[in-house]
Design an enzyme around this catalytic site. Structure first.
Site, mmCIF file in Angstrom:
data_model
loop_
_atom_site.group_PDB
_atom_site.id
_atom_site.type_symbol
_atom_site.label_atom_id
_atom_site.label_comp_id
_atom_site.label_asym_id
_atom_site.label_seq_id
_atom_site.Cartn_x
_atom_site.Cartn_y
_atom_site.Cartn_z
ATOM 1 C CG MET A 279 -1.737 1.061 1.400
ATOM 2 S SD MET A 279 -1.339 2.760 1.500
ATOM 3 C CE MET A 279 -2.485 3.705 1.622
ATOM 4 N N PRO A 280 1.427 1.820 -1.167
ATOM 5 C CG PRO A 280 1.483 2.208 -3.251
ATOM 6 C CD PRO A 280 1.001 1.161 -2.526
#
Length: 127
Positions: free
Chosen positions: A1-2
């Site tokens: 999850m950037p």
């Protein structure tokens, strides 16, 4: 999850900013196996006096089109994956929106998985 933060000089059109986010997301999907719908990006535009950088640091000739990309993500990628991301992102951004490779500045901030909450006050990755 950037979580991706994109900083640039003010004045670029909506289409340019859209091309930035699309190219960055494509790079993350292709090199870091990020799901296509896992996209959280913030764009900040700065007036010239609030966007300060050295235009020749480490012998890289930067212009006023410099884009600073900071990506916060889990600390699970290898050095080779990171190098691949840097190259792919510079290539993607050179293609669309036509950014010079010298004007692509990337910084990764790695965190532990339990440092995320995607909503509802739950640490989804810590379960």
């Amino acid at each position: 999850m950037p979580l991706t933060r994109i900083a640039l000089r003010a004045g670029k059109p909506v289409e340019y900013r859209k091309a930035l986010t699309e190219s960055i997301q494509r790079s993350l999907v292709e090199t870091f196996n990020v799901p296509k719908d896992d996209i959280f990006m913030l764009i900040t535009e700065h007036e010239a006096g609030n966007f300060v950088y050295d235009n020749q640091y480490l012998n890289v000739e930067r212009s006023d089109d410099l884009v600073i990309i900071q990506i916060t993500l889990n600390n699970t990628r290898t050095l080779e994956q990171k190098k691949t991301l840097y190259k792919r992102m510079a290539d993607e951004l050179a293609e669309s929106p036509g950014l010079r490779r010298e004007d692509v500045f990337i910084n990764l901030v790695e965190v532990l998985k339990e440092n995320w909450s995607f909503g509802n006050g739950i640490a989804q990755y810590a379960l």
